[in-house]
Design an enzyme around this catalytic site. Structure first.
Site, mmCIF file in Angstrom:
data_model
loop_
_atom_site.group_PDB
_atom_site.id
_atom_site.type_symbol
_atom_site.label_atom_id
_atom_site.label_comp_id
_atom_site.label_asym_id
_atom_site.label_seq_id
_atom_site.Cartn_x
_atom_site.Cartn_y
_atom_site.Cartn_z
ATOM 1 N N HIS A 302 -6.278 39.651 21.089
ATOM 2 C CA HIS A 302 -6.750 38.271 21.635
ATOM 3 C C HIS A 302 -6.819 38.250 20.026
ATOM 4 O O HIS A 302 -6.353 36.776 19.572
ATOM 5 C CB HIS A 302 -7.664 38.510 22.029
ATOM 6 C CG HIS A 302 -8.852 37.094 22.229
ATOM 7 N ND1 HIS A 302 -7.744 36.523 22.421
ATOM 8 C CD2 HIS A 302 -9.996 36.973 21.840
ATOM 9 C CE1 HIS A 302 -9.067 35.051 23.253
ATOM 10 N NE2 HIS A 302 -9.800 34.923 22.414
ATOM 11 N N GLU A 313 -13.403 43.822 19.625
ATOM 12 C CA GLU A 313 -11.780 44.122 20.140
ATOM 13 C C GLU A 313 -11.373 45.325 19.198
ATOM 14 O O GLU A 313 -10.631 46.531 20.459
ATOM 15 C CB GLU A 313 -11.054 43.265 20.160
ATOM 16 C CG GLU A 313 -9.548 43.299 20.799
ATOM 17 C CD GLU A 313 -8.702 42.154 20.433
ATOM 18 O OE1 GLU A 313 -7.851 42.204 22.374
ATOM 19 O OE2 GLU A 313 -8.800 41.043 19.686
ATOM 20 N N LYS A 332 -2.161 34.892 16.957
ATOM 21 C CA LYS A 332 -3.348 33.755 16.679
ATOM 22 C C LYS A 332 -2.990 33.589 15.212
ATOM 23 O O LYS A 332 -3.375 32.796 14.802
ATOM 24 C CB LYS A 332 -4.452 33.738 16.903
ATOM 25 C CG LYS A 332 -4.272 34.034 18.413
ATOM 26 C CD LYS A 332 -5.545 33.686 18.784
ATOM 27 C CE LYS A 332 -5.782 33.752 20.825
ATOM 28 N NZ LYS A 332 -5.388 34.843 21.156
#
Length: 409
Positions: A302, A313, A332
């Site tokens: 993520h 995470e 990202k």
């Protein structure tokens, strides 16, 4: 015995490309799509950077038809056309009631909300557009895709913040697994790069303020990160039952092997600090797929580039994989955070990883954070045989979704 769920088509709009090949080429080259905001004057905002996309809508759509839809829906229709074409499907040869859509969005028609609110304040309620509500609703993209392609089966929208894209895929896979559909389009779209959206996320101090270095602003797991970068775009997959895809001779791009979902039940925006919610979702996904942690070759994180998300995470990864951690990178780092669309676009990157045996890098990884001891593919792509990929999506509200994609055999 449940049906196996395979992938036969994909479509993408992103800050680095509006088709799968261009998108993937940019990722493996480590190309950033982050820049100074071009679509409006952001000079009064504390954050003036984002991952913006070119305008995208189906080629046969008239200017009037474009005006009748919010930008997030136009993205959705564009990627649906791409994926449907790649899959080689013809609705006239299918049972329409067994073809459906699950397509989400974290926010929906934010651009329209902002525009119509100005109209209301400046000109009064009588000047509000009758199209306002159909344009802003978060389920409208799912409905419009079905109308455009003639899909009369299950149809729904998932709205779970930044987990929306991944959970749309898992919901669609469930429809196929339990025999309710043969074909499902699944994904999400987001077009939140508008003044209202940027100002809102800046107000909760979630965004990077590295305005002088846009392309270096998104830096997941790096010690010098200072927040995420807003992005926009859409991603969609065509899912089919294995039997259906094989019967029509479709090219199978990959398989949805398993998935897991949990809720942190902790805080409206912050993740559970120990990462236990995300870790449990990952464990459920592995069990669902019938795989062990050591079977995972690559993990698409993520990885938002925010302090608390990256640390939690990382702890989840350590909990699940221990010292046998797979390769890790965050899409990202190059396209920013596409909010509800993130998981769908990242699923496409995962499928491309399997198809090409290339792991795209996390760029801007210069100073490892000792609180994030993960196996990052830093700055340069890596060639490696990849058969199994896990991807995480973690949303405001505590939504945790983990999905496993694998090579089809």
């Amino acid at each position: 015995m449940r049906s196996r769920v395979v992938i036969t088509g994909m479509g993408v709009v992103s800050p680095v490309g509006n088709d799968v090949e261009t998108f993937w080429k940019a990722l493996i080259e480590g190309k950033s799509g982050i820049g100074l905001i071009r679509s409006f004057d952001a000079s009064d905002l504390p954050v003036r950077i984002a991952g913006e996309c070119e305008d995208c809508y189906p080629a046969n759509m008239s200017p009037k038809d474009v005006r009748r839809r919010d930008r997030y829906t136009l993205f959705a229709l564009y990627v649906a056309d791409q994926a449907w074409k790649q899959a080689g499907l013809d609705i006239n040869k299918e049972c329409p009631e067994r073809c459906g859509v699950v397509f989400g969005s974290g926010i929906g028609g934010l651009k329209t909300i902002e525009e119509q609110h100005k109209v209301y304040l400046q000109e009064g309620p009588s000047k509000i557009s009758p199209l306002m509500l159909p344009k802003i609703l978060s389920n409208m993209a799912a409905g419009e895709i079905a109308i455009r392609l003639g899909l009369r089966g299950p149809n729904k929208a998932v709205v779970t913040a930044c987990a929306s894209g991944t959970q749309s895929i898992t919901e669609a896979a469930n429809n196929i697994r339990c025999g309710q559909a043969d074909v499902m389009l699944a994904g999400a779209s987001e077009a939140g790069v508008v003044p209202f959206g940027i100002a809102g996320f800046a107000a909760i101090k979630a965004l990077s303020r590295r305005n002088d270095e846009p392309q270096r602003a998104s830096r997941p797991f790096d010690l010098d990160r200072d927040g995420f970068v807003m992005g926009e775009g859409a991603g969609i997959l065509v899912l089919e039952s294995e039997e259906h895809a094989r019967a029509r001779g479709a090219e199978i791009l990959g398989e949805v092997a398993g998935y897991g979902e949990t809720c942190d039940a902790y805080h409206v925006v912050a993740p559970r600090p120990d990462g236990s919610g995300a870790a449990e979702a990952m464990k459920i996904a592995l069990k669902d797929a019938g795989l062990a942690p050591e079977d995972v070759d690559y993990f698409n994180a993520h990885g938002t580039s925010t302090k608390y998300n990256d640390i939690s995470e990382s702890l989840a990864l350590r909990t699940v994989f221990g010292d046998n951690m797979p390769l890790v990178s965050s899409t990202k780092s190059m396209i920013g955070h596409l909010l509800g669309a993130a998981g769908a676009v990242e699923a496409i990157a995962c499928v491309q990883t399997i198809r090409t045996n290339i792991v795209h890098p996390s760029i801007n990884y210069d100073t490892p954070d000792p609180e994030c001891p993960v196996n990052i593919v830093a700055n340069v792509a890596l060639e490696k045989k990849v058969d199994v990929v896990m991807s995480n999506s973690l949303g405001f509200g505590g939504h945790n979704a983990s999905i496993i994609l694998k090579r089809y055999e």
